[in-house]
Design a protein around this motif. Structure first.
Motif, PDB file in Angstrom:
ATOM      1  N   PHE A  67     104.604 -58.389  76.524  1.00 24.91           N
ATOM      2  CA  PHE A  67     105.780 -58.017  77.397  1.00 24.91           C
ATOM      3  C   PHE A  67     107.122 -58.085  76.674  1.00 24.91           C
ATOM      4  O   PHE A  67     108.055 -57.636  76.911  1.00 24.91           O
ATOM      5  CB  PHE A  67     105.888 -58.831  78.973  1.00 24.91           C
ATOM      6  CG  PHE A  67     106.110 -60.383  78.412  1.00 24.91           C
ATOM      7  CD1 PHE A  67     107.142 -61.071  78.209  1.00 24.91           C
ATOM      8  CD2 PHE A  67     104.807 -61.130  78.549  1.00 24.91           C
ATOM      9  CE1 PHE A  67     107.290 -62.464  78.067  1.00 24.91           C
ATOM     10  CE2 PHE A  67     104.991 -62.462  78.124  1.00 24.91           C
ATOM     11  CZ  PHE A  67     105.934 -62.856  77.916  1.00 24.91           C
ATOM     12  N   GLU A 336      95.037 -59.952  91.955  1.00 26.51           N
ATOM     13  CA  GLU A 336      95.159 -58.508  91.493  1.00 26.51           C
ATOM     14  C   GLU A 336      96.030 -57.833  92.593  1.00 26.51           C
ATOM     15  O   GLU A 336      95.937 -58.178  93.712  1.00 26.51           O
ATOM     16  CB  GLU A 336      93.599 -57.754  91.445  1.00 26.51           C
ATOM     17  CG  GLU A 336      93.745 -56.320  90.910  1.00 26.51           C
ATOM     18  CD  GLU A 336      92.445 -55.675  90.871  1.00 26.51           C
ATOM     19  OE1 GLU A 336      92.254 -54.469  90.847  1.00 26.51           O
ATOM     20  OE2 GLU A 336      91.478 -56.623  91.121  1.00 26.51           O
ATOM     21  N   ASP A 339      97.944 -52.368  89.633  1.00 27.95           N
ATOM     22  CA  ASP A 339      97.721 -52.184  88.263  1.00 27.95           C
ATOM     23  C   ASP A 339      97.862 -53.851  87.573  1.00 27.95           C
ATOM     24  O   ASP A 339      97.965 -53.619  86.434  1.00 27.95           O
ATOM     25  CB  ASP A 339      98.113 -51.244  87.626  1.00 27.95           C
ATOM     26  CG  ASP A 339      99.616 -51.192  87.340  1.00 27.95           C
ATOM     27  OD1 ASP A 339     100.367 -51.939  88.317  1.00 27.95           O
ATOM     28  OD2 ASP A 339     100.260 -50.285  86.672  1.00 27.95           O
ATOM     29  N   LYS A 340      98.377 -54.776  88.514  1.00 29.33           N
ATOM     30  CA  LYS A 340      98.664 -55.942  87.748  1.00 29.33           C
ATOM     31  C   LYS A 340      97.788 -57.006  88.228  1.00 29.33           C
ATOM     32  O   LYS A 340      97.153 -57.001  89.210  1.00 29.33           O
ATOM     33  CB  LYS A 340     100.008 -56.424  88.310  1.00 29.33           C
ATOM     34  CG  LYS A 340     101.186 -55.722  88.262  1.00 29.33           C
ATOM     35  CD  LYS A 340     102.468 -56.088  88.806  1.00 29.33           C
ATOM     36  CE  LYS A 340     103.550 -55.329  88.581  1.00 29.33           C
ATOM     37  NZ  LYS A 340     103.426 -53.852  89.300  1.00 29.33           N
ATOM     38  N   VAL A 367      97.362 -62.044  81.705  1.00 28.10           N
ATOM     39  CA  VAL A 367      97.931 -61.362  82.656  1.00 28.10           C
ATOM     40  C   VAL A 367      98.090 -59.818  81.973  1.00 28.10           C
ATOM     41  O   VAL A 367      98.356 -59.628  81.047  1.00 28.10           O
ATOM     42  CB  VAL A 367      99.352 -61.794  82.861  1.00 28.10           C
ATOM     43  CG1 VAL A 367     100.132 -61.096  83.529  1.00 28.10           C
ATOM     44  CG2 VAL A 367      99.465 -63.273  83.359  1.00 28.10           C
ATOM     45  N   LYS A 368      97.755 -58.925  82.979  1.00 30.77           N
ATOM     46  CA  LYS A 368      98.165 -57.567  82.517  1.00 30.77           C
ATOM     47  C   LYS A 368      98.881 -56.909  83.515  1.00 30.77           C
ATOM     48  O   LYS A 368      98.605 -56.708  84.858  1.00 30.77           O
ATOM     49  CB  LYS A 368      96.538 -56.951  82.608  1.00 30.77           C
ATOM     50  CG  LYS A 368      96.443 -55.248  81.986  1.00 30.77           C
ATOM     51  CD  LYS A 368      95.095 -54.657  81.973  1.00 30.77           C
ATOM     52  CE  LYS A 368      95.207 -53.438  81.175  1.00 30.77           C
ATOM     53  NZ  LYS A 368      93.635 -53.022  81.127  1.00 30.77           N
ATOM     54  N   ASP A 369      99.827 -56.253  83.021  1.00 32.56           N
ATOM     55  CA  ASP A 369     100.806 -55.112  83.877  1.00 32.56           C
ATOM     56  C   ASP A 369     100.729 -53.931  83.223  1.00 32.56           C
ATOM     57  O   ASP A 369     101.513 -53.568  82.374  1.00 32.56           O
ATOM     58  CB  ASP A 369     102.197 -56.005  83.847  1.00 32.56           C
ATOM     59  CG  ASP A 369     103.189 -55.256  84.880  1.00 32.56           C
ATOM     60  OD1 ASP A 369     102.760 -54.160  85.305  1.00 32.56           O
ATOM     61  OD2 ASP A 369     104.136 -55.629  84.934  1.00 32.56           O
TER      62      ASP A 369
END
Length: 540
Positions: A67, A336, A339-340, A367-369
């Motif tokens: 990020f 979840e 899409d996060k 973490v995936k955003d």
């Protein structure tokens, strides 16, 4: 109201120990659960929190911060990757003394320093500042520094640090009272969910059993509100002595009189709406004091339309022999939404007794955003041993070898072109009393730039006002024929449509709006007096 009651009971039950308080006859298995809880309580009372030496170390094994887009932020993350800090300490809480030495390793280079706590003073040697300047070259210092700089923190938080023994006793008292509350709950647990086998006691629940247990608890509260209100009052009193036990009990009984208790179907509906599902909870304790105990938990959050989904898992094993306890904790959390995604894991090994502790832990967070991914892996080590006769060496300060940081006020700092004004521009916490009675806030009032900031809702409501937040940046206060509107971050406000000016704008902290306390004096009909670290408010 019903759904909140179910949720509160769910939390209390999930993390509770047990002890009987009523007249019901308990089974042998439930009595054993009581004994195991008493052993857990005894673990909290030890010498390590009073006179001891120890160490604490953190290491960033891996850091990938997707990020971060600015080059300077990416460079900072690169430096942090692989960084490690070890903090060694010696403490004598009864004497109000602690000493610290640290080693910070960044990009393979070590930076060392130390500092001290002596009653209300924080003492930092000159060499520590110079080491920090080597780490952060943009940090500007005066050409000449005394051997020691100190800062006198005369506020309630420092006093609370040294009154740890009293705080510990209050915590023990609160946990003791919680035993009564937990006991009220365990009396209602259907015996079919508790069994004895192979020398151990097992409590096992799934979703269906949880709903039946919660319904049994609610029916017990309905049947015996006096006992429930009594144990709740004791817990409340141990946490906040601002009221009497009788006052707390009366408030609880009044609330229970108007409570509508949910039916089994309504309890099930609550879980369907929230998506919470207990897949399994299994607690095992040995019949004897020594032996292996364990907890296994799987709690699922099922996705609702547009809502989050997640899974909480916990595995905990404890092996006790006399006063020594060794164990492991494995905690996982997956989350979840859209899409996060987030995936957290904590693994911890601990070994403690009343005279020594040691712990090793690893934490991982991913973490995936969307297309951005972040990954953090952190290791923590700690150890401590009790030393009843420990000596903590503190530097002797004299006018020749030291300087008070408060004496280096902004003008002098600017003259010496220092860029560390943040060190000297600290916030000081204060207590607040209204008509002689101490007020308690979920966000601590503080003094900064000679202005006392206080959460407006708590204080205004204590003065009989109605407070409403509007649109996220407006706060409306109504009392009698006065209608006040304030704006977050803006110094102007209105009273019955007439514009006025604050000496500092309202600000948000931890979801609460804080305003200068002078506002209270001017608009809500009070007089203000600052005595030591206490702001005394008197209604006119």
């Amino acid at each position: 109201m019903k759904k909140y009651l179910v949720f509160i009971l769910l939390l209390l039950f999930s993390f509770s120990g047990v002890l009987p308080v009523g007249a019901e006859t308990l089974s042998r298995e439930k009595k054993i659960l009581i004994d195991r809880f008493d052993l857990t309580l005894a673990d909290l009372d030890n010498q390590i929190n009073q006179t001891a030496s120890g160490s604490l170390a953190f290491k960033v094994h891996h850091l990938e911060a997707g990020f971060l887009t600015k080059p300077q932020d990416q460079q900072m993350a690169k430096r942090i990757n692989g960084a490690e800090i070890q903090l060694d300490y010696r403490m004598n809480v009864p004497a109000n003394k602690m000493s610290f030495s640290y080693t910070l390793t960044v990009e393979g280079k070590e930076y060392r320093g130390n500092f001290y706590l002596d009653d209300t003073k924080v003492i930092i040697p000159r060499e520590t500042f110079q080491s920090l300047q080597e780490l952060v070259p943009t940090l500007e210092l005066p050409e000449t520094l005394p051997q020691y700089l100190y800062y006198d923190i005369k506020d309630p938080e420092m006093a609370q640090l040294w009154s740890f023994n009293q705080s510990q006793q209050r915590s023990l008292a609160m946990i003791t009272e919680l035993k009564g509350l937990y006991g009220f709950f365990v009396e209602a647990i259907p015996d079919q969910y508790i069994r004895s086998r192979n020398g151990e006691i097992t409590l096992e629940l799934n979703q269906e059993a949880l709903e039946k247990t919660i319904h049994a608890l609610l029916q017990k509260i309905k049947k015996d509100p006096e006992t429930f209100a009594g144990v709740m009052a004791k817990v409340a009193l141990s946490a906040d002595p601002s009221k009497t036990e009788a006052e707390y009990k009366a408030e609880m009984l009044k609330g229970l009189e108007t409570l509508s208790y949910p039916t089994p179907d309504e309890i099930g509906l609550f879980f369907n709406i929230t998506g919470i599902q207990l897949e399994s909870l299994v607690i095992n304790v040995p019949e004897n004091a020594d032996g292996l105990s364990s907890t296994q938990l799987r709690l699922k959050l099922n996705a609702q339309p547009g809502g989050p989904a997640g899974l909480l898992t916990l595995q905990n094993e404890r092996n006790r022999k006399d006063d020594r306890v060794q164990g492991t904790i494995d905690l996982g959390l997956q989350f979840e939404i859209s899409d996060k995604t987030a995936d957290f894991n904590l693994k911890n090994f601990y070994d403690y007794s009343k005279t020594a502790t040691e712990s090793t832990a690893s934490m991982n967070l991913k973490v995936k955003d969307g297309q951005e991914a972040s990954d953090l892996s952190l290791g923590v080590r700690s150890k401590a041993k009790a030393e009843p006769d420990i000596k903590v060496e503190i530097p002797v300060l004299t006018p020749e070898n030291s300087a008070d940081m408060d004496a280096l006020k902004p003008q002098e700092i600017q003259e010496q072109k220092m860029s560390i004004t943040g060190i000297f521009d600290r916030e000081k916490s204060v207590r607040v009393a209204l008509n002689g009675r101490t007020l308690y806030f979920d966000v601590q009032p503080f003094i900064k730039d000679k202005r006392t900031m206080v959460p407006v809702r708590n204080l205004a409501e204590a003065l009989g006002c109605k407070v409403t937040a509007m649109g996220g940046d407006e706060v409306h206060i109504v009392k009698d024929n006065r209608y006040i509107i304030m704006y977050i971050g803006k110094e102007h406000y209105t009273v019955n449509g007439r514009s006025k000016t604050l000496d500092a704008p309202p600000l948000l902290r931890d979801g609460r709006t804080l305003v200068p306390i002078r506002f209270v004096a001017e608009e809500l009909g009070c007089s203000i007096e600052l005595v030591g670290e206490e702001v005394r408010i008197t209604t006119n």
